[in-house]
Design a protein around this motif. Structure first.
Motif, PDB file in Angstrom:
ATOM      1  N   THR A   1      51.559   6.334   5.955  1.00 29.51           N
ATOM      2  CA  THR A   1      51.987   7.164   4.831  1.00 29.51           C
ATOM      3  C   THR A   1      53.234   6.585   4.181  1.00 29.51           C
ATOM      4  OG1 THR A   1      52.630   9.397   4.136  1.00 29.51           O
ATOM      5  CG2 THR A   1      53.340   8.716   6.328  1.00 29.51           C
ATOM      6  N   ASP A   2      53.326   6.743   2.876  1.00 26.69           N
ATOM      7  CA  ASP A   2      54.562   6.426   2.151  1.00 26.69           C
ATOM      8  C   ASP A   2      55.125   7.748   1.659  1.00 26.69           C
ATOM      9  OD1 ASP A   2      54.167   3.741   2.500  1.00 26.69           O
ATOM     10  OD2 ASP A   2      53.684   3.306   0.403  1.00 26.69           O
ATOM     11  N   LEU A   3      56.426   7.914   1.763  1.00 28.51           N
ATOM     12  CA  LEU A   3      57.052   9.077   1.145  1.00 28.51           C
ATOM     13  C   LEU A   3      57.546   8.665  -0.239  1.00 28.51           C
ATOM     14  CD1 LEU A   3      58.096  12.020   1.179  1.00 28.51           C
ATOM     15  CD2 LEU A   3      60.229  11.142   2.172  1.00 28.51           C
TER      16      LEU A   3
ATOM     17  N   GLY B   1      60.283   6.562  -6.423  1.00 28.73           N
ATOM     18  CA  GLY B   1      59.016   6.103  -5.845  1.00 28.73           C
ATOM     19  C   GLY B   1      59.158   6.066  -4.339  1.00 28.73           C
ATOM     20  N   GLU B   2      58.668   4.997  -3.717  1.00 29.04           N
ATOM     21  CA  GLU B   2      58.643   4.936  -2.251  1.00 29.04           C
ATOM     22  C   GLU B   2      60.048   4.813  -1.660  1.00 29.04           C
ATOM     23  OE1 GLU B   2      56.520   1.526  -0.682  1.00 29.04           O
ATOM     24  OE2 GLU B   2      57.501   1.796   1.265  1.00 29.04           O
ATOM     25  N   ILE B   3      60.374   5.719  -0.735  1.00 30.32           N
ATOM     26  CA  ILE B   3      61.624   5.507   0.017  1.00 30.32           C
ATOM     27  C   ILE B   3      61.356   5.317   1.507  1.00 30.32           C
ATOM     28  CG2 ILE B   3      63.192   6.648  -1.624  1.00 30.32           C
ATOM     29  CD1 ILE B   3      63.422   8.955   0.382  1.00 30.32           C
ATOM     30  N   ILE B   4      60.183   5.787   1.970  1.00 31.40           N
ATOM     31  CA  ILE B   4      59.843   5.607   3.382  1.00 31.40           C
ATOM     32  C   ILE B   4      58.469   4.967   3.484  1.00 31.40           C
ATOM     33  CG2 ILE B   4      58.957   6.919   5.375  1.00 31.40           C
ATOM     34  CD1 ILE B   4      61.313   8.729   5.254  1.00 31.40           C
ATOM     35  N   GLY B   5      58.349   3.984   4.370  1.00 26.65           N
ATOM     36  CA  GLY B   5      57.054   3.445   4.773  1.00 26.65           C
ATOM     37  C   GLY B   5      56.865   3.841   6.227  1.00 26.65           C
ATOM     38  N   CYS B   6      55.698   4.426   6.553  1.00 27.18           N
ATOM     39  CA  CYS B   6      55.554   5.085   7.861  1.00 27.18           C
ATOM     40  C   CYS B   6      54.131   4.892   8.378  1.00 27.18           C
ATOM     41  CB  CYS B   6      55.826   6.571   7.647  1.00 27.18           C
ATOM     42  SG  CYS B   6      55.524   7.647   9.048  1.00 27.18           S
TER      43      CYS B   6
HETATM   44 MG    MG Z   1      56.159   0.058   2.031  1.00 23.43          MG
END
Ligand code: MG
Ligand code: 4AD
Length: 458
Positions: free
Chosen positions: A374-376, A382-387
């Protein structure tokens, strides 16, 4: 040099009122009337200045001429009193010039453009804007440590020099002491003679080492610089940025999403409590409505949507995107912006991306097409977390690596964690500098870093 912080004076005035105090700092403004001079002094402990009132012909005042200059540094002794404007000021007895400031000092005016300030990173911490940014950066760092410490995570220090490319995107900066020489017949020979006897680079993510640590310590986090030789010259990419990477054993994708949301809300709440002056400054000058936005973020649930649903939403949006949307495509900034700003109007987790556009280590879903990643996404950035949940099955992980043409011998230690007592586990990476952008409203990542490093600029 014995002195009192301006923050202490302004935060606990009763303790100092009508007593003699010493302050040190830099002159922000200086003006003269017939018999009295006024100096606004700032020492970096708070965004607010203290006003110094100087009766010019008072005995023993000191070197007033050079002190009445923007940028000069000085020590001032005087009585701390209530001012006529209902604030506080100092009635000065003596002034000692610490450092004179010639007239070519670039921060003469009260307001400069951010572009101009980027050309003088060595001086910009003296500008109010950056004083506020770095105060929030400091508080947010403390909040990160406090969250994980309270929740039983161990803070580990992963190496910065590494032999593996975690994301597999080929953005690694090489680390070498070995000049290339045309006599080497092939790469291997060249790297064998290099400092480490093999190819080395700066870490793009501490995740792989973090997973290894978590596999014994249960829950860990790292918080350090990461490096990516991305040629993206955008407002959200830096070549050197800071990442927070927790790794949690016995956590599946839904568990880590809950943790990420709880964590983001905690650190925002902490900054709202401890950086009121700075947030008011940003609210007024940088992003109108910032405080209301943050209040809503901590008080409501984040959105959650699958990648497949997100693609449908984008297709039905009626928007003309520069990059057309099809299932399987990577979401571009314009798509992320539509989803989080227009459709959801709040932070949103996009879950279960196609395996082909994500990294090798993500847990393969039973559908055979997507991974538990998941991306937050947040409005404005836009994206701040890559999970993701990590692939815990040895065979499946190995197959994903082989499919990507990775050299298994370079990842044997990592594979061992799946061989010896593998467990379900998950983690994420928060881009710390992007988090600062979100909390302050600052529009360019270059203005969150002390000395930003971006493509073509060091
Ligand atoms: Mg990412
Ligand atoms: O999505 P990314 O690439 O994920 C990882 O590195 C995982 N290994 C993290 C993990 O699961 N432990 O990067 C994570 C975050 C992004 O969401 C983004 O906020 C930030 O790092 N980021 C950058 N920030 C500034 N400049 C760059 N060039 C960035 N690249 C990624």
């Amino acid at each position: 040099m014995k002195h009192t912080d301006i923050k202490a004076l302004l935060c606990e005035p009763d303790k100092y009122l009508d007593t003699q105090v010493t302050v040190c700092g830099w002159v922000r403004t200086a003006r003269d009337s017939k018999n009295i001079s006024f100096i606004e002094l700032n020492d970096g402990t708070t965004l607010n200045n203290i006003q110094l009132i100087i009766e010019k012909d008072k005995d023993g005042i000191g070197e007033l001429k050079d002190a009445m200059v923007v940028g000069a540094s000085l020590k001032a002794v005087g009585k701390f009193i209530v001012s006529e404007r209902n604030g506080y000021e100092m009635n000065i007895d003596s002034i000692t010039l610490l450092g004179a400031c010639p007239s070519d000092y670039p921060l003469q005016k009260k307001r400069h453009t951010l572009e101009f300030l980027r050309t003088i990173p060595h001086l910009r911490p003296r500008a109010r804007y950056f004083e506020a940014v770095f105060a929030v950066r400091d508080q947010l760092s403390h909040a990160v440590h406090s969250y994980f410490h309270k929740n039983g995570y161990k803070y580990v220090h992963a190496p910065i020099i590494t032999g593996s490319d975690c994301e597999g995107a080929g953005e690694v900066f090489r680390v070498t002491t070995q000049p290339w020489n045309a006599e080497y017949k092939e790469e291997g020979e060249y790297f064998a003679e290099d400092f480490f006897g093999k190819k080395a680079g700066l870490t793009v993510s501490a995740q792989l080492e973090g997973e290894m640590a978590a596999m014994g310590l249960g829950r860990i986090y790292t918080f350090g610089p990461t490096f990516r030789a991305e040629h993206s010259n955008t407002t959200r990419h830096a070549a050197e940025f800071w990442q927070i990477e927790p790794e949690v054993c016995f956590a599946e994708i839904d568990d880590i999403i809950e943790i990420a949301e709880d964590f983001i809300k905690y650190i925002i709440r902490d900054v709202m409590e401890n950086c009121k002056t700075e947030l008011e400054f940003f609210n007024q000058w940088v992003e109108k409505g910032l405080i209301e936005k943050l209040t809503n973020v901590v008080n409501s649930d984040f959105g959650k949507v699958t990648y497949t649903e997100a693609v449908e939403i984008l297709k039905k949006s009626g928007k003309e995107f520069k990059f057309p949307v099809e299932w399987g495509c990577d979401l571009q900034t314009e798509h992320e912006k539509y989803l989080t700003e227009e459709y959801f109007g709040k932070p949103v987790f996009v879950v279960h991306y196609p395996a082909d556009i994500k990294a090798f280590y993500m847990k393969q879903n039973p559908d055979g097409k997507t991974v538990a990643a998941t991306d937050l996404l947040v409005p404005g950035i836009g994206e701040i977390i890559g999970c993701s949940e990590r692939e815990a099955d040895y065979g499946k992980l190995k197959a994903a690596m082989e499919k990507r043409g990775m050299k298994l011998e370079e990842y044997q230690d990592y594979l061992d964690t799946r061989k010896y007592g593998s467990v379900p586990h998950s983690g994420f990476g928060l881009g710390f500098d992007r988090a600062i952008m979100y909390v302050t409203g600052v529009q360019n990542i270059r203005d969150t870093l002390l000395f930003p490093r971006t493509v073509g600029s060091l």
